[in-house]
Design a protein around this motif. Structure first.
Motif, PDB file in Angstrom:
ATOM      1  N   ARG A  38     -23.266  30.785  16.746  1.00  0.00           N
ATOM      2  CA  ARG A  38     -23.950  29.438  16.893  1.00  0.00           C
ATOM      3  C   ARG A  38     -24.914  29.448  18.011  1.00  0.00           C
ATOM      4  O   ARG A  38     -24.645  30.158  19.011  1.00  0.00           O
ATOM      5  N   GLN A  39     -26.032  28.694  17.995  1.00  0.00           N
ATOM      6  CA  GLN A  39     -27.135  28.546  19.180  1.00  0.00           C
ATOM      7  C   GLN A  39     -26.480  27.606  20.250  1.00  0.00           C
ATOM      8  O   GLN A  39     -25.743  26.856  19.785  1.00  0.00           O
ATOM      9  N   ARG A  72     -25.662  33.392  21.912  1.00  0.00           N
ATOM     10  CA  ARG A  72     -27.139  33.059  21.467  1.00  0.00           C
ATOM     11  C   ARG A  72     -27.489  31.931  22.153  1.00  0.00           C
ATOM     12  O   ARG A  72     -27.276  30.914  21.703  1.00  0.00           O
ATOM     13  N   ILE A  74     -30.424  29.661  24.644  1.00  0.00           N
ATOM     14  CA  ILE A  74     -31.835  29.391  24.675  1.00  0.00           C
ATOM     15  C   ILE A  74     -31.951  28.396  25.930  1.00  0.00           C
ATOM     16  O   ILE A  74     -31.231  27.267  25.721  1.00  0.00           O
ATOM     17  N   PHE A 103     -35.227  23.563  16.408  1.00  0.00           N
ATOM     18  CA  PHE A 103     -34.286  24.551  16.235  1.00  0.00           C
ATOM     19  C   PHE A 103     -32.844  24.246  16.116  1.00  0.00           C
ATOM     20  O   PHE A 103     -32.115  24.989  15.226  1.00  0.00           O
ATOM     21  N   ASP A 108     -24.327  23.374  16.388  1.00  0.00           N
ATOM     22  CA  ASP A 108     -24.833  24.202  17.494  1.00  0.00           C
ATOM     23  C   ASP A 108     -24.155  23.364  18.905  1.00  0.00           C
ATOM     24  O   ASP A 108     -23.464  22.327  18.815  1.00  0.00           O
TER      25      ASP A 108
END
Length: 217
Positions: A38-39, A72, A74, A103, A108
């Motif tokens: 998952r992000q 992952r 950001i 996104f 997430d």
């Protein structure tokens, strides 16, 4: 100087009043996100933007272990062209929410950092994250502000000294990343891995992370 001893004493006292459970819950959520691919999104306003960037760096790089999924992650604080474009055209309060909306998916993880807990750009992003059924985590100070009431997990620093709130937020991220790295190490029996080439056992601390080959140009 008296201020040095006073600052350090006050910081130490604040540390003794922290609750460990939200930290443990954050570690569990992030480990699950890691294993499920998952992000993870991290954001913060002002000085907390720097903490967010630092957290992204540590989570992406310092938790890597050979044979395990990488995070992952950001950071929403680092693309200055995009941030200033949104700020100029759509308002500073929308600099994070517009990035996140492109996104974020259900399940997430969104980590929002705000010493006051009331930064409007942070709150708007968390509102969208909640609407998308992401797991939301807040790093807050004072009494938590609005952010503390919006997130699934609130890591609160019970202090009204902004410098020390930021100090401890950085401690939180270092502690979390250290725990995530050690959690993976403990999954390997006797802290050892089997070398697939020579069949010899190798200490996990000696196993190098996977890097892209450097260009010969």
């Amino acid at each position: 100087m008296k201020i040095i001893g006073s600052y350090l004493d006050e910081l130490q006292q604040t540390l003794t009043h922290l609750h460990q459970k939200p930290i443990e819950e954050t570690i569990d959520v992030l480990q699950e996100a890691r294993m499920a691919g998952r992000q993870v999104f991290i954001l913060g306003n002002g000085g907390s933007a720097s903490t967010a960037s630092h957290f992204v760096c540590d989570l992406a790089k310092n938790t890597r272990m050979h044979g395990w999924p990488h995070f992952r992650v950001i950071g929403l604080t680092d693309n200055m062209a995009l941030i200033t474009a949104y700020a100029n055209d759509e308002g500073f309060e929308n600099i994070f929410v517009q990035q996140l909306a492109n996104f974020v998916q259900p399940a997430d993880v969104v980590i929002a950092i705000s010493t006051s807990g009331n930064s409007s750009n942070v709150l708007r992003a968390v509102k969208v994250a909640n609407e998308m059924k992401a797991t939301t985590i807040g790093f807050t100070g004072y009494e938590g502000g609005q952010l503390g009431t919006m997130v699934d997990i609130n890591l609160n620093v019970p202090s009204d000294r902004i410098e020390q709130i930021e100090d401890i937020h950085l401690i939180f991220e270092h502690l979390i990343c250290t725990a995530l790295r050690e959690l993976v190490q403990k999954q390997v029996p006797d802290n050892q891995l089997l070398d697939s080439q020579d069949g010899q056992k190798k200490n996990i601390t000696q196993v190098k992370p996977v890097f892209l080959e450097e260009s010969s140009n």
